[in-house]
Design a protein around this motif. Sequence first.
Motif, short mmCIF file in Angstrom:
data_model
loop_
_atom_site.label_atom_id
_atom_site.label_comp_id
_atom_site.label_asym_id
_atom_site.label_seq_id
_atom_site.Cartn_x
_atom_site.Cartn_y
_atom_site.Cartn_z
N PHE A 1 3.76 3.16 3.08
CA PHE A 1 4.43 4.20 2.32
C PHE A 1 5.92 4.10 2.62
CE2 PHE A 1 0.71 6.80 1.12
CZ PHE A 1 -0.26 6.19 1.91
N ARG A 2 6.73 4.72 1.79
CA ARG A 2 8.16 4.70 2.06
C ARG A 2 8.79 6.03 1.64
NH1 ARG A 2 10.13 0.19 -2.44
NH2 ARG A 2 9.86 1.52 -4.30
N GLN A 3 9.91 6.32 2.28
CA GLN A 3 10.65 7.53 1.94
C GLN A 3 12.14 7.20 1.97
OE1 GLN A 3 9.81 11.04 4.28
NE2 GLN A 3 10.57 12.36 2.64
N ALA A 4 12.76 7.37 0.82
CA ALA A 4 14.20 7.16 0.69
C ALA A 4 14.92 8.49 0.91
CB ALA A 4 14.53 6.61 -0.69
N PRO A 5 16.19 8.45 1.30
CA PRO A 5 16.93 9.70 1.54
C PRO A 5 16.91 10.60 0.31
CG PRO A 5 18.16 7.84 2.37
CD PRO A 5 16.99 7.28 1.61
N GLY A 6 16.55 11.85 0.52
CA GLY A 6 16.54 12.82 -0.56
C GLY A 6 15.36 12.72 -1.49
N LYS A 7 14.42 11.84 -1.19
CA LYS A 7 13.26 11.67 -2.06
C LYS A 7 11.97 11.93 -1.30
CE LYS A 7 15.33 8.32 -5.24
NZ LYS A 7 15.14 7.00 -5.91
N GLU A 8 10.93 12.18 -2.05
CA GLU A 8 9.63 12.39 -1.43
C GLU A 8 9.02 11.04 -1.01
OE1 GLU A 8 8.26 16.50 -3.70
OE2 GLU A 8 7.05 14.69 -3.86
N ARG A 9 8.13 11.12 -0.04
CA ARG A 9 7.43 9.92 0.38
C ARG A 9 6.53 9.42 -0.75
NH1 ARG A 9 4.27 11.10 5.50
NH2 ARG A 9 2.79 12.01 4.02
N GLU A 10 6.47 8.13 -0.92
CA GLU A 10 5.64 7.56 -1.97
C GLU A 10 4.81 6.40 -1.41
OE1 GLU A 10 8.13 5.96 -5.05
OE2 GLU A 10 9.12 4.52 -3.72
N ASP A 11 3.68 6.18 -2.06
CA ASP A 11 2.88 5.05 -1.62
C ASP A 11 3.47 3.76 -2.16
OD1 ASP A 11 0.18 6.01 -3.85
OD2 ASP A 11 2.11 5.06 -4.28
N VAL A 12 3.27 2.69 -1.42
CA VAL A 12 3.78 1.38 -1.79
C VAL A 12 2.62 0.42 -2.03
CG1 VAL A 12 5.13 -0.61 -1.01
CG2 VAL A 12 5.90 1.72 -0.48
N ALA A 13 1.75 0.29 -1.05
CA ALA A 13 0.61 -0.63 -1.15
C ALA A 13 -0.48 -0.17 -0.19
CB ALA A 13 1.04 -2.05 -0.82
N ILE A 14 -1.71 -0.45 -0.59
CA ILE A 14 -2.87 -0.09 0.22
C ILE A 14 -3.81 -1.27 0.26
CG2 ILE A 14 -4.86 1.44 0.45
CD1 ILE A 14 -3.23 3.55 -1.12
N ILE A 15 -4.41 -1.47 1.41
CA ILE A 15 -5.49 -2.47 1.51
C ILE A 15 -6.67 -1.79 2.16
CG2 ILE A 15 -4.57 -3.44 3.69
CD1 ILE A 15 -5.68 -6.19 2.63
N TRP A 16 -7.77 -1.78 1.44
CA TRP A 16 -8.96 -1.11 1.96
C TRP A 16 -9.70 -2.01 2.93
CZ3 TRP A 16 -7.24 -0.03 -3.02
CH2 TRP A 16 -7.03 1.32 -3.30
N SER A 17 -10.63 -1.42 3.64
CA SER A 17 -11.40 -2.18 4.62
C SER A 17 -12.16 -3.31 3.92
CB SER A 17 -12.37 -1.27 5.38
OG SER A 17 -13.23 -0.59 4.47
N SER A 18 -12.44 -3.14 2.65
CA SER A 18 -13.15 -4.16 1.88
C SER A 18 -12.25 -5.36 1.54
CB SER A 18 -13.66 -3.57 0.57
OG SER A 18 -12.56 -3.18 -0.25
N GLY A 19 -10.93 -5.14 1.67
CA GLY A 19 -9.98 -6.18 1.30
C GLY A 19 -9.34 -5.96 -0.05
N VAL B 1 12.81 4.25 4.58
CA VAL B 1 12.03 4.09 5.81
C VAL B 1 10.59 3.81 5.38
CG1 VAL B 1 11.20 5.16 7.92
CG2 VAL B 1 13.52 5.65 7.10
N TYR B 2 10.06 2.74 5.92
CA TYR B 2 8.70 2.32 5.56
C TYR B 2 7.75 2.70 6.69
CZ TYR B 2 10.27 -0.25 1.49
OH TYR B 2 10.79 -0.58 0.25
N TYR B 3 6.65 3.34 6.30
CA TYR B 3 5.66 3.81 7.25
C TYR B 3 4.32 3.12 7.01
CZ TYR B 3 8.91 7.70 7.93
OH TYR B 3 10.02 8.48 8.20
N CYS B 4 3.66 2.81 8.09
CA CYS B 4 2.30 2.31 8.06
C CYS B 4 1.36 3.50 8.30
CB CYS B 4 2.14 1.27 9.16
SG CYS B 4 0.48 0.65 9.41
N ALA B 5 0.21 3.50 7.64
CA ALA B 5 -0.74 4.59 7.80
C ALA B 5 -2.16 4.06 7.79
CB ALA B 5 -0.55 5.62 6.70
N ALA B 6 -3.06 4.83 8.39
CA ALA B 6 -4.45 4.40 8.49
C ALA B 6 -5.39 5.58 8.35
CB ALA B 6 -4.69 3.71 9.84
#
Length: 118
Positions: A37-55, A92-97
């Motif tokens: 996910f990422r969040q730019a100054p003054g903006k809401e956090r947005e998703d960028v890419a996801i990889i599921w456990s299945s691939g 700012v790029y965030y990793c999530a799980a």
Amino acid sequence: QVQLVESGGGLVQAGGSLRLSCAASGRTFSSYNMGWFRQAPGKEREDVAIIWSSGSTYYADSVKGRFTISRDNAKNTVYLQMDRLRPEDTAVYYCAADRAVTTKPQYWGQGTQVTVSS
């Protein structure tokens, strides 16, 4: 409990590339869905890419064709290869799980800054 540590951010010129890494703790990494996910100054956090456990993977329209998400379950690591970077990718790029399929993952890293200069 999962701990996530991102690395690989930095300053790059437009058109350049960066690869972000996210190292996860724990012995059940392969069962987690991982996202960037990422969040730019003054903006809401947005998703960028996801990889599921299945691939299977998902990309936001804004990065489709330029970014690639991948995972190495043996290394408990998820990557985000970012090519043809644009100034609007600065954030700012965030990793999530999370084990569930959710838009609000349970575990988050501390974030890594990516700055793209024009």
